[in-house]
Design a protein around this motif. Structure first.
Motif, PDB file in Angstrom:
ATOM      1  N   UNK A  99      12.452  -5.718   3.233  1.00 12.23           N
ATOM      2  CA  UNK A  99      11.954  -7.164   2.422  1.00 12.23           C
ATOM      3  C   UNK A  99      10.612  -7.793   3.081  1.00 12.23           C
ATOM      4  N   UNK A 100       9.811  -8.202   2.191  1.00 11.23           N
ATOM      5  CA  UNK A 100       8.433  -9.018   2.415  1.00 11.23           C
ATOM      6  C   UNK A 100       9.180 -10.360   3.158  1.00 11.23           C
ATOM      7  N   UNK A 101       8.197 -10.854   3.800  1.00 13.92           N
ATOM      8  CA  UNK A 101       8.465 -12.216   4.704  1.00 13.92           C
ATOM      9  C   UNK A 101       8.967 -13.299   3.664  1.00 13.92           C
ATOM     10  N   UNK A 102       8.535 -13.361   2.451  1.00 17.13           N
ATOM     11  CA  UNK A 102       8.815 -14.458   1.449  1.00 17.13           C
ATOM     12  C   UNK A 102      10.124 -14.222   1.219  1.00 17.13           C
ATOM     13  N   UNK A 103      11.214 -13.448   1.075  1.00 16.29           N
ATOM     14  CA  UNK A 103      12.226 -13.034   0.786  1.00 16.29           C
ATOM     15  C   UNK A 103      13.232 -14.052   1.431  1.00 16.29           C
ATOM     16  N   UNK A 104      14.286 -14.666   0.686  1.00 18.88           N
ATOM     17  CA  UNK A 104      15.085 -15.545   1.304  1.00 18.88           C
ATOM     18  C   UNK A 104      16.556 -14.635   1.773  1.00 18.88           C
ATOM     19  N   UNK A 105      17.039 -15.270   2.929  1.00 19.49           N
ATOM     20  CA  UNK A 105      18.094 -14.481   3.577  1.00 19.49           C
ATOM     21  C   UNK A 105      19.119 -14.316   2.491  1.00 19.49           C
ATOM     22  N   UNK A 106      19.511 -15.194   1.795  1.00 23.56           N
ATOM     23  CA  UNK A 106      20.661 -15.054   0.779  1.00 23.56           C
ATOM     24  C   UNK A 106      20.315 -13.903  -0.005  1.00 23.56           C
ATOM     25  N   UNK A 107      19.108 -13.891  -0.624  1.00 24.48           N
ATOM     26  CA  UNK A 107      18.572 -12.606  -1.467  1.00 24.48           C
ATOM     27  C   UNK A 107      18.825 -11.358  -0.686  1.00 24.48           C
ATOM     28  N   UNK A 108      18.311 -11.287   0.389  1.00 22.37           N
ATOM     29  CA  UNK A 108      18.438  -9.921   1.170  1.00 22.37           C
ATOM     30  C   UNK A 108      19.991  -9.661   1.334  1.00 22.37           C
TER      31      UNK A 108
END
Length: 351
Positions: free
Chosen positions: A197-206
């Motif tokens: 995942x790109x760096x702008x992705x939220x932990x909860x989304x991952x």
């Protein structure tokens, strides 16, 4: 005209001498035979027996059929990749000590990374009753929280600025990165990793889009749970801290949860200290995002290999906690998660 001829002749001679020196190094120089055990650990982050084991694993795939053009040996190719993982330096700098060009280092890193992804043992999340019970015991001994099967956290791995979808890779800290989700056991060994995942992705989304989340939602944890920071949603299988504890029991739970969760933070810190290419201190992984993902997973697998063999960090290098801050607090808490956490707080941390 004569002067130009002599200049070109001297330039060709110097080029020929440089080629001879590099060829001599390729054929005759084997760092494993000339370096001490301490120097090998400092340069390559693994001990001699582990590197020899990897050489044996990779030789059938990296061995050239002939020595034509001074073909690189599997040992030199592996050491070139390990040196890059350990230092995170530019390919040209890595090649200086091995008599290799920048292009040769690039090819070696690519080939070795792809093979290690395919050949190294995969991360193993506890699945059998014996593995789950052993994991529960180790975590319970840390701070008294029962039935913990793992601790989860996200960490930013800096990368070079991508040429496509560049804005997606800008992290909350302002630099280009991958957001990597890791889960570890009580010893700090990684049992699951998501590096895509790109760096702008939220932990909860991952987490919501990970395979481990699907397993947990299907009842695959068997009544056990993960521990995560406040950036994750509260679920029956994923316990997060109270954002505003109102009782002494809730405060005690938060302290125990934080102490247990620190295991994954320390493990990430040691991983980045062991393999500087994934650390911001070395400038991050200077490759395209696809290759960066492969390097992240391979270094995590090698980190597990080092932990299982009790390979220490080089002397003088201090272990540091992962400096990443959690994402903003997540307000998503379903009733079942609230009930599970409240029951645990009442039974284990109440008066």
């Amino acid at each position: 005209m004569a002067a130009l001829f002599m200049f070109n002749r001297r330039r060709r001679r110097r080029r020929s001498e440089a080629t001879y020196v590099n060829a001599f190094i390729r054929v005759n120089f084997d760092p494993l035979h000339v370096l001490t055990d301490e120097a090998i650990l400092r340069k390559y982050r693994l001990c001699r027996p582990q590197i020899e084991e990897l050489v044996e694993l990779l030789t059938p795939h990296l061995q050239r059929p002939t020595r034509r053009s001074y073909a690189l040996s599997p040992s030199v190719q592996l050491l070139a990749a390990l040196r890059f993982y350990a230092s995170g330096s530019f390919f040209e700098v890595v090649g200086d000590g091995l008599g290799m060009s920048r292009a040769s280092i690039s090819r070696s890193v690519t080939a070795v990374t792809e093979l290690l992804l395919r050949l190294l043992p995969e991360m193993a999340f506890p699945t059998t009753p014996e593995e789950i019970a052993r994991t529960n015991r180790v975590f319970h001994a840390v701070a008294g929280i029962p039935r913990v099967i793992g601790v989860v956290d996200g960490t930013l791995v800096p990368i070079a600025r991508p040429t496509q979808n560049e804005h997606l890779y800008v992290s909350r800290k302002g630099f280009h990165a991958l957001n990597v989700q890791v889960v570890c056991d009580g010893r700090g060994v990684f049992t699951d990793i998501v590096a895509k995942w790109p760096g702008g992705t939220h932990d909860a989304f991952m987490w919501a889009n990970s395979g481990l989340c699907q397993v947990a939602e299907g009842g695959g944890f068997g009544g056990c749970w993960l521990l995560g920071d406040s950036g994750y949603p509260l679920r029956p299988f994923l316990l997060t801290p109270h954002q505003q504890p109102n009782t002494d029991a809730e405060a005690r739970f938060n302290r125990a949860q934080s102490t247990t969760r620190a295991i994954v933070e320390r493990s990430i810190g040691v991983w980045k200290q062991r393999f500087r290419c994934v650390s911001k201190t070395a400038g991050g992984v200077q490759l395209n995002p696809t290759k960066c993902c492969s390097v992240v997973v391979v270094t995590a697998l090698l980190h597990n290999m080092a932990l299982r063999a009790n390979v220490p960090l080089p002397e003088g290098e201090e272990m540091a906690l992962d400096p990443d801050l959690p994402d903003p607090p997540n307000q998503d808490a379903n009733p079942q998660g609230l009930e599970v956490r409240a029951r645990l707080v009442r039974h284990m941390f109440g008066p």
